[in-house]
Design an enzyme around this catalytic site. Structure first.
Site, PDB file in Angstrom:
ATOM      1  N   ARG A  16       0.801  -1.225   0.000  1.00  0.00           N
ATOM      2  CA  ARG A  16       0.000   0.000   0.000  1.00  0.00           C
ATOM      3  C   ARG A  16       0.840   1.284   0.000  1.00  0.00           C
ATOM      4  O   ARG A  16       0.318   2.369  -0.170  1.00  0.00           O
ATOM      5  CB  ARG A  16      -0.963  -0.011   1.199  1.00  0.00           C
ATOM      6  CG  ARG A  16      -2.135  -0.942   0.976  1.00  0.00           C
ATOM      7  CD  ARG A  16      -2.927  -1.153   2.247  1.00  0.00           C
ATOM      8  NE  ARG A  16      -2.221  -2.029   3.183  1.00  0.00           N
ATOM      9  CZ  ARG A  16      -2.639  -2.313   4.404  1.00  0.00           C
ATOM     10  NH1 ARG A  16      -3.746  -1.763   4.866  1.00  0.00           N
ATOM     11  NH2 ARG A  16      -1.958  -3.128   5.190  1.00  0.00           N
ATOM     12  N   THR A  83       2.202 -13.160   9.630  1.00  0.00           N
ATOM     13  CA  THR A  83       3.019 -12.801  10.798  1.00  0.00           C
ATOM     14  C   THR A  83       3.483 -14.037  11.576  1.00  0.00           C
ATOM     15  O   THR A  83       4.574 -14.025  12.156  1.00  0.00           O
ATOM     16  CB  THR A  83       2.221 -11.870  11.728  1.00  0.00           C
ATOM     17  OG1 THR A  83       0.904 -12.415  11.927  1.00  0.00           O
ATOM     18  CG2 THR A  83       2.069 -10.478  11.131  1.00  0.00           C
ATOM     19  N   GLY A 144      -6.909  -6.164  14.369  1.00  0.00           N
ATOM     20  CA  GLY A 144      -7.454  -7.377  14.965  1.00  0.00           C
ATOM     21  C   GLY A 144      -8.186  -7.029  16.253  1.00  0.00           C
ATOM     22  O   GLY A 144      -7.753  -6.164  17.009  1.00  0.00           O
ATOM     23  N   GLU A 159      -8.998 -11.340  13.386  1.00  0.00           N
ATOM     24  CA  GLU A 159      -8.672 -10.324  12.389  1.00  0.00           C
ATOM     25  C   GLU A 159      -9.962  -9.693  11.867  1.00  0.00           C
ATOM     26  O   GLU A 159     -10.988 -10.385  11.736  1.00  0.00           O
ATOM     27  CB  GLU A 159      -7.887 -10.951  11.236  1.00  0.00           C
ATOM     28  CG  GLU A 159      -6.469 -11.331  11.627  1.00  0.00           C
ATOM     29  CD  GLU A 159      -5.712 -10.175  12.245  1.00  0.00           C
ATOM     30  OE1 GLU A 159      -5.444  -9.183  11.544  1.00  0.00           O
ATOM     31  OE2 GLU A 159      -5.419 -10.229  13.447  1.00  0.00           O
ATOM     32  N   ASN A 232       0.829   1.985   7.094  1.00  0.00           N
ATOM     33  CA  ASN A 232       0.454   1.085   6.005  1.00  0.00           C
ATOM     34  C   ASN A 232       0.475   1.782   4.655  1.00  0.00           C
ATOM     35  O   ASN A 232       0.618   1.146   3.632  1.00  0.00           O
ATOM     36  CB  ASN A 232      -0.932   0.486   6.264  1.00  0.00           C
ATOM     37  CG  ASN A 232      -0.903  -0.494   7.425  1.00  0.00           C
ATOM     38  OD1 ASN A 232       0.007  -1.323   7.526  1.00  0.00           O
ATOM     39  ND2 ASN A 232      -1.849  -0.388   8.326  1.00  0.00           N
ATOM     40  N   ARG A 338      28.803  23.308   3.712  1.00  0.00           N
ATOM     41  CA  ARG A 338      28.784  21.914   3.244  1.00  0.00           C
ATOM     42  C   ARG A 338      29.694  21.019   4.083  1.00  0.00           C
ATOM     43  O   ARG A 338      30.451  21.492   4.915  1.00  0.00           O
ATOM     44  CB  ARG A 338      29.152  21.890   1.761  1.00  0.00           C
ATOM     45  CG  ARG A 338      28.051  22.526   0.892  1.00  0.00           C
ATOM     46  CD  ARG A 338      28.505  22.688  -0.534  1.00  0.00           C
ATOM     47  NE  ARG A 338      29.043  21.447  -1.069  1.00  0.00           N
ATOM     48  CZ  ARG A 338      29.869  21.374  -2.107  1.00  0.00           C
ATOM     49  NH1 ARG A 338      30.243  22.503  -2.719  1.00  0.00           N
ATOM     50  NH2 ARG A 338      30.312  20.224  -2.542  1.00  0.00           N
ATOM     51  N   LYS A 356      33.069  24.500   1.842  1.00  0.00           N
ATOM     52  CA  LYS A 356      33.177  23.035   1.793  1.00  0.00           C
ATOM     53  C   LYS A 356      34.578  22.647   2.223  1.00  0.00           C
ATOM     54  O   LYS A 356      35.534  23.262   1.751  1.00  0.00           O
ATOM     55  CB  LYS A 356      32.916  22.541   0.372  1.00  0.00           C
ATOM     56  CG  LYS A 356      32.896  21.038   0.264  1.00  0.00           C
ATOM     57  CD  LYS A 356      33.464  20.522  -1.051  1.00  0.00           C
ATOM     58  CE  LYS A 356      34.968  20.686  -1.113  1.00  0.00           C
ATOM     59  NZ  LYS A 356      35.586  20.063  -2.275  1.00  0.00           N
ATOM     60  N   ASN A 391      39.349  25.752  -6.778  1.00  0.00           N
ATOM     61  CA  ASN A 391      39.958  24.546  -6.209  1.00  0.00           C
ATOM     62  C   ASN A 391      39.969  23.373  -7.164  1.00  0.00           C
ATOM     63  O   ASN A 391      40.508  22.337  -6.845  1.00  0.00           O
ATOM     64  CB  ASN A 391      39.218  24.147  -4.923  1.00  0.00           C
ATOM     65  CG  ASN A 391      37.762  23.843  -5.177  1.00  0.00           C
ATOM     66  OD1 ASN A 391      37.142  24.408  -6.074  1.00  0.00           O
ATOM     67  ND2 ASN A 391      37.198  22.936  -4.399  1.00  0.00           N
TER      68      ASN A 391
HETATM   69  C1  UD1 Z   1      -1.388  -7.336  12.324  1.00  0.00           C
HETATM   70  C2  UD1 Z   1      -2.200  -8.227  13.266  1.00  0.00           C
HETATM   71  C3  UD1 Z   1      -3.413  -7.462  13.740  1.00  0.00           C
HETATM   72  C4  UD1 Z   1      -2.983  -6.174  14.413  1.00  0.00           C
HETATM   73  C5  UD1 Z   1      -2.083  -5.361  13.508  1.00  0.00           C
HETATM   74  C6  UD1 Z   1      -1.485  -4.225  14.283  1.00  0.00           C
HETATM   75  C7  UD1 Z   1      -1.825 -10.505  12.489  1.00  0.00           C
HETATM   76  C8  UD1 Z   1      -2.433 -11.661  11.771  1.00  0.00           C
HETATM   77  N1  UD1 Z   1      -2.590  -9.419  12.571  1.00  0.00           N
HETATM   78  O1  UD1 Z   1      -2.222  -7.064  11.219  1.00  0.00           O
HETATM   79  O2  UD1 Z   1      -4.157  -8.246  14.664  1.00  0.00           O
HETATM   80  O3  UD1 Z   1      -4.110  -5.420  14.803  1.00  0.00           O
HETATM   81  O4  UD1 Z   1      -0.996  -6.154  13.017  1.00  0.00           O
HETATM   82  O5  UD1 Z   1      -0.774  -3.361  13.438  1.00  0.00           O
HETATM   83  O6  UD1 Z   1      -0.726 -10.599  12.987  1.00  0.00           O
HETATM   84  N2  UD1 Z   1       5.075  -9.174   8.316  1.00  0.00           N
HETATM   85  C9  UD1 Z   1       6.121  -9.994   7.966  1.00  0.00           C
HETATM   86  N3  UD1 Z   1       5.855 -11.082   7.193  1.00  0.00           N
HETATM   87  C10 UD1 Z   1       4.608 -11.397   6.778  1.00  0.00           C
HETATM   88  C11 UD1 Z   1       3.546 -10.543   7.129  1.00  0.00           C
HETATM   89  C12 UD1 Z   1       3.814  -9.453   7.914  1.00  0.00           C
HETATM   90  O7  UD1 Z   1       7.260  -9.747   8.338  1.00  0.00           O
HETATM   91  O8  UD1 Z   1       4.463 -12.410   6.090  1.00  0.00           O
HETATM   92  C13 UD1 Z   1       5.357  -7.993   9.147  1.00  0.00           C
HETATM   93  C14 UD1 Z   1       5.053  -6.689   8.438  1.00  0.00           C
HETATM   94  O9  UD1 Z   1       6.218  -6.215   7.792  1.00  0.00           O
HETATM   95  C15 UD1 Z   1       4.623  -5.784   9.585  1.00  0.00           C
HETATM   96  C16 UD1 Z   1       4.042  -6.744  10.613  1.00  0.00           C
HETATM   97  O10 UD1 Z   1       4.520  -8.021  10.276  1.00  0.00           O
HETATM   98  O11 UD1 Z   1       5.734  -5.136  10.170  1.00  0.00           O
HETATM   99  C17 UD1 Z   1       2.515  -6.721  10.618  1.00  0.00           C
HETATM  100  O12 UD1 Z   1       2.069  -7.156   9.353  1.00  0.00           O
HETATM  101  P1  UD1 Z   1       0.820  -6.524   8.628  1.00  0.00           P
HETATM  102  O13 UD1 Z   1       0.608  -7.224   7.354  1.00  0.00           O
HETATM  103  O14 UD1 Z   1       0.937  -5.060   8.607  1.00  0.00           O
HETATM  104  O15 UD1 Z   1      -0.323  -6.997   9.645  1.00  0.00           O
HETATM  105  P2  UD1 Z   1      -1.717  -6.342   9.840  1.00  0.00           P
HETATM  106  O16 UD1 Z   1      -2.640  -6.793   8.779  1.00  0.00           O
HETATM  107  O17 UD1 Z   1      -1.550  -4.892  10.070  1.00  0.00           O
HETATM  108 CA    CA Z   2       0.127  -3.332   9.721  1.00  0.00          CA
END
Ligand code: UD1
Ligand code: CA
Length: 466
Positions: A16, A83, A144, A159, A232, A338, A356, A391
């Site tokens: 996004r 996550t 969530g 979620e 986001n 600079r 500089k 220079n």
């Molecule tokens: C997640 C939570 C949600 C919470 C919200 C808070 C889950 C399923 N949901 O949702 O309950 O309210 O955060 O902000 O956990 N990431 C990875 N790998 C992945 C997916 C995500 O590293 O495969 C990282 C993202 O970079 C981010 C974080 O995990 O830093 C959260 O991921 P995101 O996709 O933003 O989760 P939300 O849908 O916001």
């Molecule tokens: Ca998020």
């Protein structure tokens, strides 16, 4: 909180953001998003942390941006499958770890040290196995929803996309920050599946798992729900930057710094400012900058990675980067200082002067319209309007050395490499190409000629005759 291991999730795609750069490298106050949770982790005293990054180029870029971090380990999540899967990737490198882990999101920059500390204290006090940092919002939006029992202990997180209409009414939301016993976490992730609206492995499923095991779970409601906001999209990015900027400006206002129109001033987190310094609207202080006490920073001044001593005046619209300015010096307006400019005390650098890689000795002056680069300017020397150090010959840079108490007349060029001894006087309009010994006057320009009766009156007269 030394006994905790931290896991920071930063492998998400960040679609996004509509960007070619990974989300956690987008900046707030000139610092990448990911640097904020990493700083909080180090400030609460956690020594062991793992950052989960993606398996592709984005992951490489994130790692490269934090190359100087010593205590951080990196884990790769090859495909972003949610996550839960991201945390599982981190756990692969933590096979021997015991005790509690703190899980944070790399895109949540506003969380404060105090909040995290209180969260941990509650977790310890209740002897919980799993604690969820929560916030109570009027509208839970895409977060969530945290379902709790009669004792306010969480039983599950649903979620938004999987929630029933009744569950969507729940106002307590999941911040994405948790403290959990690592063995419980391991067991929970083994059981997690991806039978949900997004087809992802949800970390949040660990709450229901913990309850099924009969483990003690807890919530911690943050006081200021802004702290748990995540980035986001770009609207979030600029909104959170504004929150962060006002929080930092307010804390300097409480610490003896006057900031006019604070909503127009941007002060980065690593900046320090002495008492009785006054900051005008539009000032930006970025990177690792220190400003002394009793300074005045004029409107629109942009200062980055620099050190400004006490009682310095930076006049409006000056740009200073990787430089040092000594006590009681005056810079600008419209000066450009600079990288590598070392300016001693009581120096005056005036309007439209660019420096500089220079060293200006105490009390030296370049008051108007100059370029001074790769140079040393001795104490008390005065460079007249339009002085230029030449220079660069198109291939290499050369140095200009100017002694003490030198006076350079206006519109002079100093063709480097060249050296002027102490007390030299350079006549105005001179192009200096050879070294000048001390206490010498030098001129190099065409002698003046006068043509009598050939002035304007004569020209008007000859025009009329035609
Ligand atoms: C997640 C939570 C949600 C919470 C919200 C808070 C889950 C399923 N949901 O949702 O309950 O309210 O955060 O902000 O956990 N990431 C990875 N790998 C992945 C997916 C995500 O590293 O495969 C990282 C993202 O970079 C981010 C974080 O995990 O830093 C959260 O991921 P995101 O996709 O933003 O989760 P939300 O849908 O916001
Ligand atoms: Ca998020």
């Amino acid at each position: 909180m030394q006994d905790l291991t931290a896991i920071v999730l930063a492998a998400g795609r960040g679609t996004r953001m509509q960007s070619q750069f990974p989300k956690v490298l987008h900046e707030i106050l000139g610092e990448p998003l990911l640097s904020y949770p990493l700083r909080v982790i180090s400030e609460v005293g956690i020594n062991s942390s793992v950052v989960v990054i993606s398996g592709d180029d984005d992951g490489d870029r994130v790692k490269a941006s934090f190359a100087d971090l010593k205590k951080t380990a990196w884990a790769r999540q090859l495909v972003p499958k949610g996550t839960g899967d991201a945390v599982a990737a981190a756990l692969k490198g933590l096979k021997k770890a015991t005790g509690d882990v703190l899980i944070l999101c790399g895109d949540v920059p506003l969380m404060q040290v105090d909040t995290l500390t209180r969260f941990y204290e509650k977790h310890r006090r209740l002897k919980a196995k799993l604690s969820v940092m929560t916030a109570v919002l009027d509208d839970g939006g895409a977060y969530g929803r945290v379902l709790v029992d009669e004792r306010e202990a969480p039983v599950a997180i649903v979620e938004a996309r999987d929630a029933s209409p009744a569950q969507l009414e729940v106002k307590r939301i999941n911040s994405g920050t948790y403290i959990v016993d690592i063995d419980l976490l391991r067991r929970a992730l083994e059981e997690t599946d991806c039978n949900n609206a997004q087809g992802e492995y949800y970390l949040t499923d660990m709450v229901a798992f913990a309850r099924r095991e009969g483990a003690f779970t807890a919530i911690y409601d943050v006081e200021d729900s802004r702290e748990i906001l995540g980035v986001n999209n770009r609207r979030d990015l600029v909104l959170l930057e504004a929150f962060m900027a006002s929080r930092i400006a307010e804390s300097w206002l409480d610490n003896g710094v006057t900031i006019q129109a604070p909503e127009q001033v941007r002060i980065a987190p690593r900046v320090s400012i002495g008492r009785d310094t006054e900051i005008a609207p539009g000032v930006s202080l970025m990177g690792k900058t220190t400003v002394g006490s009793g300074c005045r920073l004029g409107a629109g001044a942009q200062i980055k990675n620099s050190s400004i001593s006490d009682r310095v005046e930076i006049k409006p619209y000056s740009v200073i980067e990787e430089a040092e300015i000594g006590m009681q010096s005056m810079i600008g307006p419209f000066a450009r200082i600079r990288p590598g400019s070392i300016i001693a005390a009581e120096v005056k650098i005036g309007n439209f002067v660019e420096t500089k890689k220079v060293h200006f000795g105490r009390g030296a002056k370049a008051s108007h319209l100059s370029y001074i680069g790769d140079a040393e300017v001795g104490a008390e020397s005065n460079l007249g309007a339009g002085t230029i150090t030449c220079n660069y010959d198109g291939f290499n840079k050369f140095k200009t050395v100017i002694g003490e108490r030198v006076f350079v007349g206006s519109d002079s060029q100093l063709v480097a490499p060249v050296e002027l001894g102490n007390d030299v006087l350079v006549g105005s309009g001179t192009t200096v190409t050879r070294d000048v010994p001390e206490n010498t006057m030098v001129t190099a320009r065409v002698r003046q000629k006068e043509f009598a009766r050939r002035g304007m009156a004569w020209r008007r007269h000859s025009a009329e005759e035609k």
